[in-house]
Design an enzyme around this catalytic site. Structure first.
Site, PDB file in Angstrom:
ATOM      1  N   SER A 106       0.799  -1.238   0.000  1.00 48.41           N
ATOM      2  CA  SER A 106       0.000   0.000   0.000  1.00 48.41           C
ATOM      3  C   SER A 106       0.826   1.280   0.000  1.00 48.41           C
ATOM      4  O   SER A 106       0.282   2.348  -0.266  1.00 48.41           O
ATOM      5  CB  SER A 106      -0.908   0.028   1.223  1.00 48.41           C
ATOM      6  OG  SER A 106      -2.059  -0.716   0.964  1.00 48.41           O
TER       7      SER A 106
ATOM      8  N   LYS B 148       0.607   3.401  -2.955  1.00 49.90           N
ATOM      9  CA  LYS B 148      -0.548   4.287  -3.210  1.00 49.90           C
ATOM     10  C   LYS B 148      -0.153   5.752  -3.128  1.00 49.90           C
ATOM     11  O   LYS B 148      -0.694   6.595  -3.857  1.00 49.90           O
ATOM     12  CB  LYS B 148      -1.669   3.993  -2.200  1.00 49.90           C
ATOM     13  CG  LYS B 148      -2.295   2.609  -2.367  1.00 49.90           C
ATOM     14  CD  LYS B 148      -3.176   2.264  -1.172  1.00 49.90           C
ATOM     15  CE  LYS B 148      -3.821   0.890  -1.332  1.00 49.90           C
ATOM     16  NZ  LYS B 148      -4.444   0.420  -0.095  1.00 49.90           N
TER      17      LYS B 148
ATOM     18  N   TYR C 104      -2.711  -2.286 -10.535  1.00 51.32           N
ATOM     19  CA  TYR C 104      -2.719  -2.101  -9.081  1.00 51.32           C
ATOM     20  C   TYR C 104      -1.941  -3.228  -8.384  1.00 51.32           C
ATOM     21  O   TYR C 104      -1.112  -2.984  -7.503  1.00 51.32           O
ATOM     22  CB  TYR C 104      -4.176  -2.035  -8.593  1.00 51.32           C
ATOM     23  CG  TYR C 104      -4.280  -1.996  -7.086  1.00 51.32           C
ATOM     24  CD1 TYR C 104      -3.954  -0.836  -6.370  1.00 51.32           C
ATOM     25  CD2 TYR C 104      -4.689  -3.120  -6.363  1.00 51.32           C
ATOM     26  CE1 TYR C 104      -4.030  -0.814  -4.978  1.00 51.32           C
ATOM     27  CE2 TYR C 104      -4.770  -3.094  -4.978  1.00 51.32           C
ATOM     28  CZ  TYR C 104      -4.447  -1.948  -4.290  1.00 51.32           C
ATOM     29  OH  TYR C 104      -4.511  -1.918  -2.915  1.00 51.32           O
TER      30      TYR C 104
ATOM     31  N   TYR D 233      -4.443   3.985   8.001  1.00 51.34           N
ATOM     32  CA  TYR D 233      -5.811   3.480   8.024  1.00 51.34           C
ATOM     33  C   TYR D 233      -6.536   3.869   9.296  1.00 51.34           C
ATOM     34  O   TYR D 233      -6.398   4.990   9.761  1.00 51.34           O
ATOM     35  CB  TYR D 233      -5.827   1.972   7.760  1.00 51.34           C
ATOM     36  CG  TYR D 233      -5.191   1.696   6.438  1.00 51.34           C
ATOM     37  CD1 TYR D 233      -5.775   2.189   5.281  1.00 51.34           C
ATOM     38  CD2 TYR D 233      -3.987   1.036   6.332  1.00 51.34           C
ATOM     39  CE1 TYR D 233      -5.180   2.005   4.049  1.00 51.34           C
ATOM     40  CE2 TYR D 233      -3.390   0.844   5.104  1.00 51.34           C
ATOM     41  CZ  TYR D 233      -3.996   1.335   3.970  1.00 51.34           C
ATOM     42  OH  TYR D 233      -3.411   1.154   2.778  1.00 51.34           O
TER      43      TYR D 233
ATOM     44  N   VAL E 284       0.937  -3.930   3.895  1.00 52.42           N
ATOM     45  CA  VAL E 284       0.716  -5.212   4.585  1.00 52.42           C
ATOM     46  C   VAL E 284       1.920  -6.143   4.605  1.00 52.42           C
ATOM     47  O   VAL E 284       1.903  -7.136   5.331  1.00 52.42           O
ATOM     48  CB  VAL E 284      -0.466  -6.033   4.018  1.00 52.42           C
ATOM     49  CG1 VAL E 284      -1.786  -5.549   4.508  1.00 52.42           C
ATOM     50  CG2 VAL E 284      -0.398  -6.173   2.544  1.00 52.42           C
TER      51      VAL E 284
HETATM   52  O1  DON Z   1      -4.872  -4.228  -1.830  1.00 56.64           O
HETATM   53  C1  DON Z   1      -4.200  -5.049  -1.229  1.00 56.64           C
HETATM   54  O2  DON Z   1      -4.746  -5.946  -0.662  1.00 56.64           O
HETATM   55  C2  DON Z   1      -2.674  -5.003  -1.122  1.00 56.64           C
HETATM   56  N1  DON Z   1      -2.017  -5.317  -2.293  1.00 56.64           N
HETATM   57  C3  DON Z   1      -2.193  -3.753  -0.513  1.00 56.64           C
HETATM   58  C4  DON Z   1      -2.773  -3.631   0.828  1.00 56.64           C
HETATM   59  C5  DON Z   1      -1.953  -2.977   1.850  1.00 56.64           C
HETATM   60  O3  DON Z   1      -0.741  -2.946   1.844  1.00 56.64           O
HETATM   61  C6  DON Z   1      -2.737  -2.420   2.965  1.00 56.64           C
HETATM   62  N2  DON Z   1      -1.886  -1.881   3.958  1.00 56.64           N
HETATM   63  N3  DON Z   1      -1.813  -1.908   5.104  1.00 56.64           N
END
Ligand code: DON
Length: 331
Positions: free
Chosen positions: A77, A80, A204, A256, A274
């Site tokens: 994330s 982003k 994405y 978040y 994540v």
């Molecule tokens: O959209 C997703 O599930 C992941 N590729 C990215 C999510 C993410 O890193 C959320 N962060 N805490």
């Protein structure tokens, strides 16, 4: 008394700062036990939950690296923030902000609730999945590689090398991400996407699978701390207004549903992913006393054991400790 604060005669040497950080990292290492690695993307389960590492890079060239800093991990994330920056650079800020808002949601990063429950005119912000996927759809290009080119070029300008895509992580997410597909279909229904759904999702998933290390995050953070300018060359890598907007979003939405607590207890813009990465930005401060990093610095953390909100459990505590000891808060 701020730990590590010094009187005016003491030199803030790299070695002196390194010793402090080494102590703090070994203390917080034990707390990795309290979190769990992400498992909803199958390959992320392979990470070692006991890893913890941090890099700090200052505008003046101080480099501190401590703990597990040589483990490559995927940006997830954190991408982003940089995809938002690239979209603003390609399309202009008004175009992007007409299509995605800048309000925190207080919900999980992959929540669908707002899209379904409220008559939203645009996704809440570029750092939750609905907003991030919308931003990704705005980029120019007919293929995912074309869409990603500007992001890779931005990373290359910031880091001095072109990071690689981790194909295994990309495939693992692409094969399993039913929730992002569900979000994607809502976005299509609401008319928010600017490019075809499959192409947007492929882009994405790929942007999330770019491989970096803590020092790369620290370098990116340092450039944001310096309002988008490379302090070595004086060149503008990110326009100042775009860098400022990105930092405001990181502060309000970057962690978040823990963003409020992070702002209150750590007090600097940050963004998590994540896989356990966090990029944090300590802007320059004007202070009378002799504290480290008054000129501003970037911080990169890696700690794949996550808390319930999906943020690195030991990483957040380590950042909170450092911010307190060195008085990094912007407030
Ligand atoms: O959209 C997703 O599930 C992941 N590729 C990215 C999510 C993410 O890193 C959320 N962060 N805490």
């Amino acid at each position: 008394m701020v730990q590590g604060a010094v009187n005016r005669n003491t030199k803030l040497t790299e070695e002196w700062l390194q010793n402090y950080v080494d102590d703090w990292v070994s203390f917080y290492h034990r707390q990795t036990e309290e979190g769990e690695v992400a498992s909803y993307i199958p390959i992320l389960k392979e990470a070692d939950k006991n890893h913890l590492g941090i890099s700090i890079i200052s505008k003046n060239g101080i480099n501190i690296h401590s703990g597990n800093v040589d483990i490559p991990f995927t940006i997830q994330s954190i991408s982003k923030v940089f995809m938002f920056i690239v979209a603003c650079m390609e399309r202009g800020i008004p175009y992007v902000l007409d299509r995605v808002d800048v309000e925190p949601t207080g919900e999980a990063f992959n929540s669908i609730m707002h899209l379904e429950m409220r008559q939203v005119k645009k996704p809440f912000n570029p750092l939750v999945n609905a907003g991030a996927i919308t931003v990704t759809s705005m980029l120019y290009g007919d293929t995912s590689d074309q869409k990603l080119e500007a992001l890779f070029q931005l990373f290359e300008r910031m880091l001095g090398f072109r990071p690689k895509l981790n194909k295994d992580v990309y495939e693992s997410e692409s094969e399993t991400s039913v929730r992002n597909r569900a979000i994607g279909y809502y976005l299509v229904e609401l008319g928010f996407l600017e490019s075809e759904l499959e192409l947007t999702l492929e882009t994405y998933f790929k942007q999330c699978s770019i491989e970096i290390a803590t020092r790369d995050l620290a370098q990116m953070g340092m450039i944001l701390a310096n309002d988008g300018e490379d302090p070595k060359t004086g060149l503008e890598i990110i326009p100042r207004q775009v860098a400022r907007l990105a930092k405001a979003l990181m502060l309000t939405c970057g962690m978040y549903e823990a963003s409020g607590k992070f702002a209150a207890y750590v007090g600097i813009p940050a963004k998590s992913g994540v896989s356990g990465g966090i990029v944090a930005v300590a802007p320059p401060r004007i202070r009378e006393d002799d504290l480290p990093f008054l000129e501003g610095c970037g911080i990169g953390v890696y700690g794949p054991a996550l808390d319930k909100q999906g943020n690195s459990v030991a990483g957040i505590r380590l950042l909170r400790h450092i911010a307190k000891q060195w008085d990094l808060s912007i407030f």
